[in-house]
Structures are given as structure tokens and as C-alpha cells.
Design a protein around this motif. Structure first.
Motif, mmCIF file in Angstrom:
data_model
loop_
_atom_site.group_PDB
_atom_site.id
_atom_site.type_symbol
_atom_site.label_atom_id
_atom_site.label_comp_id
_atom_site.label_asym_id
_atom_site.label_seq_id
_atom_site.Cartn_x
_atom_site.Cartn_y
_atom_site.Cartn_z
ATOM 1 N N GLN A 39 -79.020 44.489 -18.601
ATOM 2 C CA GLN A 39 -80.434 44.354 -18.910
ATOM 3 C C GLN A 39 -80.922 42.927 -18.688
ATOM 4 O OE1 GLN A 39 -77.864 45.048 -20.979
ATOM 5 N NE2 GLN A 39 -78.498 45.020 -23.132
ATOM 6 N N ARG A 40 -82.140 42.801 -18.195
ATOM 7 C CA ARG A 40 -82.703 41.476 -17.922
ATOM 8 C C ARG A 40 -82.873 40.679 -19.216
ATOM 9 N NH1 ARG A 40 -88.116 42.794 -14.926
ATOM 10 N NH2 ARG A 40 -88.483 40.561 -15.020
ATOM 11 N N HIS A 41 -83.008 41.373 -20.338
ATOM 12 C CA HIS A 41 -83.140 40.718 -21.641
ATOM 13 C C HIS A 41 -81.801 40.759 -22.374
ATOM 14 C CE1 HIS A 41 -83.900 44.945 -21.946
ATOM 15 N NE2 HIS A 41 -84.008 44.944 -23.258
ATOM 16 N N ALA A 42 -80.734 40.366 -21.663
ATOM 17 C CA ALA A 42 -79.374 40.428 -22.222
ATOM 18 C C ALA A 42 -79.202 39.554 -23.452
ATOM 19 C CB ALA A 42 -78.355 40.033 -21.153
ATOM 20 N N VAL A 43 -80.124 38.620 -23.673
ATOM 21 C CA VAL A 43 -80.061 37.775 -24.859
ATOM 22 C C VAL A 43 -80.108 38.623 -26.130
ATOM 23 C CG1 VAL A 43 -82.571 37.429 -24.986
ATOM 24 C CG2 VAL A 43 -81.037 35.695 -25.937
ATOM 25 N N GLU A 44 -80.619 39.854 -25.998
ATOM 26 C CA GLU A 44 -80.679 40.732 -27.172
ATOM 27 C C GLU A 44 -79.293 40.994 -27.745
ATOM 28 O OE1 GLU A 44 -82.410 44.499 -26.098
ATOM 29 O OE2 GLU A 44 -80.623 45.167 -25.000
ATOM 30 N N ILE A 45 -78.266 40.980 -26.892
ATOM 31 C CA ILE A 45 -76.905 41.238 -27.372
ATOM 32 C C ILE A 45 -76.459 40.134 -28.318
ATOM 33 C CG2 ILE A 45 -74.499 41.537 -26.676
ATOM 34 C CD1 ILE A 45 -75.529 42.663 -24.017
ATOM 35 N N GLU A 46 -76.776 38.881 -27.976
ATOM 36 C CA GLU A 46 -76.424 37.759 -28.847
ATOM 37 C C GLU A 46 -77.129 37.882 -30.192
ATOM 38 O OE1 GLU A 46 -77.318 34.126 -26.867
ATOM 39 O OE2 GLU A 46 -76.409 34.769 -24.966
ATOM 40 N N HIS A 47 -78.398 38.250 -30.150
ATOM 41 C CA HIS A 47 -79.157 38.392 -31.395
ATOM 42 C C HIS A 47 -78.639 39.570 -32.212
ATOM 43 C CE1 HIS A 47 -82.501 35.434 -30.990
ATOM 44 N NE2 HIS A 47 -82.072 35.442 -29.748
ATOM 45 N N ALA A 48 -78.253 40.648 -31.533
ATOM 46 C CA ALA A 48 -77.697 41.807 -32.232
ATOM 47 C C ALA A 48 -76.429 41.412 -32.986
ATOM 48 C CB ALA A 48 -77.407 42.929 -31.241
ATOM 49 N N GLN A 49 -75.582 40.626 -32.341
ATOM 50 C CA GLN A 49 -74.336 40.202 -32.978
ATOM 51 C C GLN A 49 -74.622 39.311 -34.189
ATOM 52 O OE1 GLN A 49 -71.506 38.324 -30.375
ATOM 53 N NE2 GLN A 49 -69.930 38.194 -31.951
ATOM 54 N N LYS A 50 -75.579 38.402 -34.053
ATOM 55 C CA LYS A 50 -75.921 37.512 -35.166
ATOM 56 C C LYS A 50 -76.467 38.309 -36.348
ATOM 57 C CE LYS A 50 -76.956 33.469 -32.289
ATOM 58 N NZ LYS A 50 -78.041 32.581 -31.779
ATOM 59 N N ILE A 51 -77.298 39.312 -36.048
ATOM 60 C CA ILE A 51 -77.866 40.137 -37.113
ATOM 61 C C ILE A 51 -76.761 40.916 -37.818
ATOM 62 C CG2 ILE A 51 -79.318 42.160 -37.573
ATOM 63 C CD1 ILE A 51 -81.154 41.123 -35.287
ATOM 64 N N ALA A 52 -75.866 41.515 -37.021
ATOM 65 C CA ALA A 52 -74.766 42.282 -37.605
ATOM 66 C C ALA A 52 -73.891 41.397 -38.494
ATOM 67 C CB ALA A 52 -73.930 42.921 -36.501
ATOM 68 N N GLU A 53 -73.610 40.188 -38.029
ATOM 69 C CA GLU A 53 -72.789 39.269 -38.816
ATOM 70 C C GLU A 53 -73.498 38.876 -40.113
ATOM 71 O OE1 GLU A 53 -72.013 36.104 -36.106
ATOM 72 O OE2 GLU A 53 -70.374 37.162 -35.082
ATOM 73 N N GLU A 54 -74.804 38.627 -40.007
ATOM 74 C CA GLU A 54 -75.551 38.222 -41.207
ATOM 75 C C GLU A 54 -75.609 39.342 -42.242
ATOM 76 O OE1 GLU A 54 -79.860 36.258 -42.481
ATOM 77 O OE2 GLU A 54 -79.174 36.187 -40.404
#
Length: 221
Positions: A39-54
């Protein structure tokens, strides 16, 4: 349902994050699964991981780059402009995406002993994607259970909610600011309120504006 295990199909966007809060309120054990499909907005994966960790929930990413190889669309090809024409599927439609994601989520769910699968699709505020329809979800639920001899339940807590109502649901869980600040809905990968121009941002921001206006006017409790 509080004593059962669930998997949330998770992108780190407004809808799936709201679904994650919903799942945490319903199930004793919740895990997330995210898909990397070029996906062109692959940055969403990084944010998803941060949210899951939080939120202290397990996080798993599956490589689904095959979709990128098979389909030419605006979400997997930067050179294709993002547009929506009346009477036609948006250029951001990724053929088979939800079908494949939910099927792989079911395989993962069976592996970890989860019966419940949550997805943030909606037939109320959507871009005409056929794989966001209630009839598709119900049909796939039957198919998955037949194919895997299982008793999965596909949950769609946002199916009949517009974006204003999705914000209301997030607020009900005390997560309004969390979803506002920490999610990525924008097709261009800009966090929070996004680029403000793509269809995803317009839906998100218009819904938030409507919800906040209703809340300040006393129409929302």
C-alpha cells in the motif's frame, strides 16, 4: 463473549482502531493482524504496531505483496491518481482485498484458537467497495466455516454506522482523542487529520466535524 478470544483485522486507521477498542470491551483475549500489501500508505503499519503495543495487544503482520503484483490500483501504484467517478469503482479499490484478508485472518484465528474475527468494514460510509457490503461478509462467514469446518463469527461493529457515528463510538470508549491523534486513515499516509484532500480524509474529517458539532450542541450523549 468476554471469556472468548478474538482477532481484529487491523490497519491502524480510524475504523479498525475503533473496532479494536470495541473488541477489547467484548472479549477477554484480543490479538491483531495487519497486512502488508504494498500500500502507498505503508506508514499505517508502523502506526498499527505502535497502537497495538500501547494497548498491550499482540500484533502480527502478514506479507500480502501478491496483491500488489496482481492488481493495478491507486492504493498499490503511486502513479495512478486517486479519484472517484460516479457510477464506477474508485481507483482505490483493491480487488479481492477484504476477501483475502479475512480468509487469512481466519487461518490465523484457527491457529491461535480464536473464534471471533472483527473487521471495520461499513456499508454506510464507504466508497462503493463491493467487499464492504453486509451481504459479502455474511456470505464469506458461511464459506469460511464450510471450508475450514469451523464456527467463526465475523463481527462488523461499524457496518451500519456513518463516520459521525464511528467517532461517537470511539468517544463512548473514551478513545476519541486517541483515535484522532494516533491513527492513519489518509491514503497519502499522513497521520491524524491527514492530507485533508483524499476521499478517506474527507470522510473522516467531515464525520468528526459533524460529531463534535452535535456533541457541543447537546445532541450527542
Amino acid at each position: 463473549m468476554k471469556n472468548e478470544k478474538a482477532v481484529v483485522v487491523f490497519s491502524g486507521g480510524q475504523d479498525s482502531t475503533t473496532c479494536l477498542f470495541w473488541a477489547l470491551s467484548k472479549f477477554k483475549e484480543v490479538t491483531t493482524i495487519t497486512f502488508d500489501y504494498g500500500q502507498r500508505h505503508a506508514v499505517e503499519i508502523e502506526h498499527a504496531q505502535k497502537i497495538a503495543e500501547e494497548l498491550n495487544v499482540p500484533f502480527k503482520v502478514l506479507d500480502m505483496q501478491l496483491i500488489n503484483q496482481l492488481s493495478a490500483n491507486a492504493l498499490t501504484r503511486n502513479e495512478i491518481p486517486i479519484n472517484e467517478e460516479e457510477g464506477e469503482l474508485p481507483s482505490t479499490f483493491v480487488p479481492g482485498r477484504n476477501h483475502l484478508f479475512l480468509s487469512f485472518a481466519a487461518v490465523y484465528a484457527q491457529t491461535i484458537g480464536a473464534q471471533h474475527i472483527i473487521t471495520g468494514v461499513s456499508e454506510t460510509d464507504f466508497s462503493g467497495y463491493p467487499d464492504c457490503r453486509d451481504t459479502f461478509i455474511k456470505s464469506l462467514n458461511v464459506t469460511l466455516n464450510l471450508a475450514m469446518d469451523a464456527q467463526f463469527v465475523l463481527h462488523t461493529p461499524l457496518m451500519w454506522r456513518d463516520k459521525k457515528q464511528v467517532w461517537e463510538l470511539a468517544d463512548r470508549f473514551g478513545a476519541l482523542e486517541f483515535v484522532q491523534e494516533k491513527t492513519v486513515t489518509c491514503y497519502n499516509g499522513v497521520p491524524s487529520s491527514g492530507c485533508g484532500e483524499c476521499p478517506a480524509c474527507q470522510l473522516r474529517n467531515d464525520g468528526l466535524e459533524a460529531y463534535l458539532a452535535a456533541k457541543s450542541g447537546g445532541a450527542v450523549k
